[in-house]
Motif scaffolding. Structure first.
Motif, PDB file in Angstrom:
ATOM      1  N   PHE A  52      32.339  37.981  38.059  1.00  0.00           N
ATOM      2  CA  PHE A  52      31.174  37.554  38.830  1.00  0.00           C
ATOM      3  C   PHE A  52      31.298  36.061  39.121  1.00  0.00           C
ATOM      4  O   PHE A  52      31.716  35.284  38.266  1.00  0.00           O
ATOM      5  N   ASP A  53      30.876  35.677  40.317  1.00  0.00           N
ATOM      6  CA  ASP A  53      30.891  34.275  40.727  1.00  0.00           C
ATOM      7  C   ASP A  53      29.598  34.008  41.480  1.00  0.00           C
ATOM      8  O   ASP A  53      29.331  34.646  42.502  1.00  0.00           O
ATOM      9  N   ILE A 106      34.155  40.414  32.541  1.00  0.00           N
ATOM     10  CA  ILE A 106      34.105  41.444  31.500  1.00  0.00           C
ATOM     11  C   ILE A 106      35.368  42.272  31.683  1.00  0.00           C
ATOM     12  O   ILE A 106      35.665  42.728  32.786  1.00  0.00           O
ATOM     13  N   VAL A 107      36.115  42.463  30.599  1.00  0.00           N
ATOM     14  CA  VAL A 107      37.291  43.326  30.649  1.00  0.00           C
ATOM     15  C   VAL A 107      37.135  44.375  29.553  1.00  0.00           C
ATOM     16  O   VAL A 107      36.695  44.072  28.447  1.00  0.00           O
ATOM     17  N   THR A 108      37.421  45.620  29.899  1.00  0.00           N
ATOM     18  CA  THR A 108      37.344  46.714  28.937  1.00  0.00           C
ATOM     19  C   THR A 108      38.703  47.398  28.859  1.00  0.00           C
ATOM     20  O   THR A 108      39.457  47.412  29.832  1.00  0.00           O
ATOM     21  N   HIS A 149      33.486  32.430  28.860  1.00  0.00           N
ATOM     22  CA  HIS A 149      32.765  33.216  29.864  1.00  0.00           C
ATOM     23  C   HIS A 149      33.433  34.567  30.079  1.00  0.00           C
ATOM     24  O   HIS A 149      33.162  35.239  31.073  1.00  0.00           O
ATOM     25  N   ILE A 150      34.322  34.943  29.160  1.00  0.00           N
ATOM     26  CA  ILE A 150      35.051  36.206  29.263  1.00  0.00           C
ATOM     27  C   ILE A 150      34.685  37.093  28.079  1.00  0.00           C
ATOM     28  O   ILE A 150      34.885  36.717  26.929  1.00  0.00           O
ATOM     29  N   MET A 151      34.136  38.265  28.377  1.00  0.00           N
ATOM     30  CA  MET A 151      33.806  39.242  27.336  1.00  0.00           C
ATOM     31  C   MET A 151      34.897  40.311  27.319  1.00  0.00           C
ATOM     32  O   MET A 151      35.231  40.876  28.366  1.00  0.00           O
ATOM     33  N   VAL A 167      44.573  41.476  34.464  1.00  0.00           N
ATOM     34  CA  VAL A 167      43.619  42.278  35.243  1.00  0.00           C
ATOM     35  C   VAL A 167      42.373  41.460  35.567  1.00  0.00           C
ATOM     36  O   VAL A 167      41.741  41.658  36.612  1.00  0.00           O
ATOM     37  N   ILE A 168      42.032  40.511  34.710  1.00  0.00           N
ATOM     38  CA  ILE A 168      40.929  39.588  35.012  1.00  0.00           C
ATOM     39  C   ILE A 168      41.309  38.716  36.209  1.00  0.00           C
ATOM     40  O   ILE A 168      40.508  38.512  37.130  1.00  0.00           O
TER      41      ILE A 168
END
Length: 149
Positions: free
Chosen positions: A47-48, A56-58, A86-88, A123-124
């Motif tokens: 998101f920006d 968010i990476v799953t 800022h990365i979950m 992938v992020i």
């Protein structure tokens, strides 16, 4: 209700993370893998809002330890500029997925672990490169599936 926000952008990406060779599994299944029925994936959304970015990476894994999460965040931050805090990073808690942490005596495959950490970081980055305007909305609902107690 959907609100228009010309500054909110989002991007998504997915990457397969199924090991190419037998690895030990974690969860209910023990021992090395003998094949796969379905591909494992990692998915990211970035998101920006025009001021900052968050991701968010799953991953289809049982879980990741803190050092792995820190390496994933560092990889993504270096390549995308998104601040690591800022990365979950989340996992689907897949039982019978590749061993990526020391858990229950199952040894993780260090080569696969390094590769999957890089894949999650990348992938992020891919999601960040696909940003486009998105609407913002809110909703409410009730879900009563998978109720245990």
């Amino acid at each position: 209700m959907v609100a228009t926000n010309d500054q909110l952008r989002a991007g998504t990406a997915a990457v397969p993370i199924t090991p190419a060779y037998p690895v030990h599994l974690q969860g209910y299944t023990r021992g090395p893998s003998t094949g796969s029925l379905d591909e494992l994936e990692a998915r990211a959304i970035v998101f920006d809002d025009g001021h900052s970015q968050a991701a968010i990476v799953t991953a289809d894994l049982i879980g990741l330890d803190v050092p792995s999460v820190e390496r994933i965040r560092a990889c993504a931050e270096a390549a995308s500029g998104i601040a690591g805090d800022h990365i979950m990073v989340a996992c689907s808690h897949t039982h019978s997925g590749p061993a990526v942490q020391v858990l229950g005596g199952t040894p993780p495959d260090e080569e696969y672990q390094r590769w999957v950490e890089q894949a999650l970081g990348q992938v992020i980055v891919t999601a960040a490169r696909s940003l486009q305007p998105v609407p913002l909305g809110v909703g409410e609902g009730l879900v009563d599936i998978n109720v245990n107690r």
